[in-house]
Scaffold this active site. Structure first.
Site, PDB file in Angstrom:
ATOM      1  N   HIS A   1      -2.637   2.919  -6.076  1.00  0.00           N
ATOM      2  CA  HIS A   1      -3.204   1.697  -5.502  1.00  0.00           C
ATOM      3  C   HIS A   1      -3.475   0.655  -6.581  1.00  0.00           C
ATOM      4  O   HIS A   1      -3.475  -0.550  -6.305  1.00  0.00           O
ATOM      5  CB  HIS A   1      -4.485   2.010  -4.730  1.00  0.00           C
ATOM      6  CG  HIS A   1      -4.863   0.935  -3.765  1.00  0.00           C
ATOM      7  ND1 HIS A   1      -4.102   0.617  -2.659  1.00  0.00           N
ATOM      8  CD2 HIS A   1      -5.920   0.070  -3.737  1.00  0.00           C
ATOM      9  CE1 HIS A   1      -4.664  -0.375  -1.991  1.00  0.00           C
ATOM     10  NE2 HIS A   1      -5.769  -0.726  -2.635  1.00  0.00           N
TER      11      HIS A   1
ATOM     12  N   LYS B   1      -2.253  -3.193   7.876  1.00  0.00           N
ATOM     13  CA  LYS B   1      -3.500  -2.860   8.563  1.00  0.00           C
ATOM     14  C   LYS B   1      -3.735  -3.787   9.748  1.00  0.00           C
ATOM     15  O   LYS B   1      -3.456  -4.985   9.685  1.00  0.00           O
ATOM     16  CB  LYS B   1      -4.677  -2.980   7.589  1.00  0.00           C
ATOM     17  CG  LYS B   1      -4.784  -1.828   6.601  1.00  0.00           C
ATOM     18  CD  LYS B   1      -6.051  -1.956   5.771  1.00  0.00           C
ATOM     19  CE  LYS B   1      -6.232  -0.763   4.853  1.00  0.00           C
ATOM     20  NZ  LYS B   1      -7.468  -0.880   4.030  1.00  0.00           N
TER      21      LYS B   1
ATOM     22  N   HIS C   1      -3.928  -9.639   3.537  1.00  0.00           N
ATOM     23  CA  HIS C   1      -5.368  -9.723   3.751  1.00  0.00           C
ATOM     24  C   HIS C   1      -5.665 -10.669   4.911  1.00  0.00           C
ATOM     25  O   HIS C   1      -5.142 -11.776   4.965  1.00  0.00           O
ATOM     26  CB  HIS C   1      -6.074 -10.246   2.496  1.00  0.00           C
ATOM     27  CG  HIS C   1      -6.118  -9.243   1.388  1.00  0.00           C
ATOM     28  ND1 HIS C   1      -6.356  -9.593   0.062  1.00  0.00           N
ATOM     29  CD2 HIS C   1      -5.966  -7.898   1.384  1.00  0.00           C
ATOM     30  CE1 HIS C   1      -6.338  -8.510  -0.694  1.00  0.00           C
ATOM     31  NE2 HIS C   1      -6.100  -7.470   0.087  1.00  0.00           N
TER      32      HIS C   1
ATOM     33  N   TYR D   1      -9.732 -11.059  -6.854  1.00  0.00           N
ATOM     34  CA  TYR D   1      -8.798 -11.047  -7.979  1.00  0.00           C
ATOM     35  C   TYR D   1      -9.043 -12.204  -8.941  1.00  0.00           C
ATOM     36  O   TYR D   1      -8.667 -12.121 -10.109  1.00  0.00           O
ATOM     37  CB  TYR D   1      -7.357 -11.064  -7.468  1.00  0.00           C
ATOM     38  CG  TYR D   1      -6.998  -9.784  -6.757  1.00  0.00           C
ATOM     39  CD1 TYR D   1      -6.812  -8.603  -7.473  1.00  0.00           C
ATOM     40  CD2 TYR D   1      -6.898  -9.742  -5.377  1.00  0.00           C
ATOM     41  CE1 TYR D   1      -6.517  -7.422  -6.825  1.00  0.00           C
ATOM     42  CE2 TYR D   1      -6.601  -8.559  -4.721  1.00  0.00           C
ATOM     43  CZ  TYR D   1      -6.419  -7.403  -5.449  1.00  0.00           C
ATOM     44  OH  TYR D   1      -6.139  -6.222  -4.814  1.00  0.00           O
TER      45      TYR D   1
ATOM     46  N   ARG E   1      -0.847  -1.968  -6.806  1.00  0.00           N
ATOM     47  CA  ARG E   1      -0.998  -3.095  -5.859  1.00  0.00           C
ATOM     48  C   ARG E   1      -1.989  -4.112  -6.422  1.00  0.00           C
ATOM     49  O   ARG E   1      -1.757  -5.323  -6.339  1.00  0.00           O
ATOM     50  CB  ARG E   1      -1.464  -2.550  -4.503  1.00  0.00           C
ATOM     51  CG  ARG E   1      -1.781  -3.611  -3.451  1.00  0.00           C
ATOM     52  CD  ARG E   1      -2.058  -2.898  -2.128  1.00  0.00           C
ATOM     53  NE  ARG E   1      -2.884  -3.668  -1.224  1.00  0.00           N
ATOM     54  CZ  ARG E   1      -2.434  -4.561  -0.340  1.00  0.00           C
ATOM     55  NH1 ARG E   1      -1.144  -4.802  -0.264  1.00  0.00           N
ATOM     56  NH2 ARG E   1      -3.257  -5.189   0.467  1.00  0.00           N
TER      57      ARG E   1
ATOM     58  N   ARG F   1       0.875  -1.172   0.000  1.00  0.00           N
ATOM     59  CA  ARG F   1       0.000   0.000   0.000  1.00  0.00           C
ATOM     60  C   ARG F   1       0.916   1.227   0.000  1.00  0.00           C
ATOM     61  O   ARG F   1       2.048   1.175   0.486  1.00  0.00           O
ATOM     62  CB  ARG F   1      -0.897   0.016   1.239  1.00  0.00           C
ATOM     63  CG  ARG F   1      -1.800  -1.195   1.369  1.00  0.00           C
ATOM     64  CD  ARG F   1      -2.586  -1.137   2.671  1.00  0.00           C
ATOM     65  NE  ARG F   1      -3.498  -2.267   2.796  1.00  0.00           N
ATOM     66  CZ  ARG F   1      -3.214  -3.420   3.398  1.00  0.00           C
ATOM     67  NH1 ARG F   1      -2.007  -3.585   3.954  1.00  0.00           N
ATOM     68  NH2 ARG F   1      -4.095  -4.390   3.463  1.00  0.00           N
TER      69      ARG F   1
END
Length: 313
Positions: free
Chosen positions: A259, A191, A285, A294, A262, A166
């Site tokens: 972004h 995150k 994730h 994806y 990514r 990110r």
């Protein structure tokens, strides 16, 4: 003809609605577009109620509404082709009006508050093509006047595409974490405090090394690696602005953002046979379902190629 005669409502409700719209426009200072949308949404709702109840509604009718009445309105709008975002915005306008009536002691907003807004479907990520991604990270289309700034931008973009970072993660790196690193892995705290290992490809390390060589600022190990023109920490808006310039220079779509690199990292790995679980780990994730989007992107791209290339498509 005045607006009052265009609204399917009794005079008491018409007047309350006029007062509500005035407050939206004045006291709350909502944008003109929002006020227009709320006006249209509540007008549609009152028109629905006229048929639903068999007569133009008044304040007493509004006060007696149950959650099922609001759901019936949403169901009708959905049958007419309204999407989840339109339905959600419409419900927000109706809630605002009912809460205004509640504050005036005219009605209870509990019925509409019990109705959940429809969930808007998540849009598919929009990755760049492999050729366009290579152009971006190679520095092609760079418009920076100073060589060190051009090298800095190229290094940041290389990390986004080559390591799947990110933008906040790339700009949060310290010089000690990456300066002089050749190849291998880099530990990233993403995150939710989740730590993951990401690859540092030789081409990425080379781009970072070129930036470090040209950077006019002293890069202490504990300080930010990427610097702004005056030596402070580099801000995301700078990279986003440079990407906008590159879009014009390279004739890239509007979806070509930092972004999107990514997204491209994940999509291109998957397209080359990458394992979905491994890509989940590389992206950081928490849930595999987040990564599974994806697979839809890759399938969509395959179908596009088929439609464009197959003689019988």
């Amino acid at each position: 003809m005045s607006e009052a005669f265009l609204i399917s409502a009794k005079p008491d409700l018409q007047q309350a609605r006029v007062e509500w719209l005035k407050r939206l426009d004045g006291e709350r200072r909502l944008s003109a577009l929002t006020v227009t949308a709320y006006e249209r949404d509540t007008r549609q709702f009152l028109q629905f109620l006229t048929g639903h109840l068999g007569d133009a509604p008044g304040i007493k009718d509004i006060a007696d509404l149950r959650p099922s009445d609001f759901r019936a309105f949403l169901a009708l709008r959905r049958r007419d082709g309204a999407g989840a975002r339109s339905l959600g915005r419409g419900l927000a306008g109706i809630r605002s009006f009912l809460r205004f009536l509640e504050r005036q002691g005219m009605a209870n907003a509990a019925g509409v508050s019990a109705v959940r807004s429809p969930k808007a479907p998540k849009g598919l990520p929009k990755p760049l093509t492999a050729a366009d991604a290579r152009k971006v990270v190679s520095g092609e289309g760079q418009l920076a006047e100073e060589p060190w700034i051009a090298a800095r931008n190229a290094a940041v973009l290389a990390l986004l595409y080559g390591s799947g970072l990110r933008i906040s993660e790339a700009l949060g790196l310290t010089a000690g974490e990456l300066n002089g690193k050749s190849a291998g892995a880099l530990r990233i705290k993403g995150k939710g405090g989740k730590t993951r290992l990401v690859p540092v490809l030789p081409v990425v390390a080379q781009a970072v090394g070129e930036y470090c060589k040209l950077c006019p600022w002293h890069l202490s190990p504990e300080e930010p690696l990427f610097r702004g023109a005056k030596g402070g920490p580099l801000q995301p808006a700078i990279i986003q602005r440079e990407m906008r310039k590159m879009r014009a220079a390279l004739n890239l779509p509007d979806t070509a953002t930092p972004h999107a690199l990514r997204h491209s990292f994940a999509t291109h790995l998957l397209g080359r046979g990458g394992d979905l679980r491994a890509i989940q780990e590389l992206l950081g994730h928490a849930s595999l379902s987040t990564t599974q989007v994806y697979t839809a992107v890759d399938t969509s791209r395959l179908l596009e190629i088929y439609d464009a290339a197959h003689p019988r498509a």
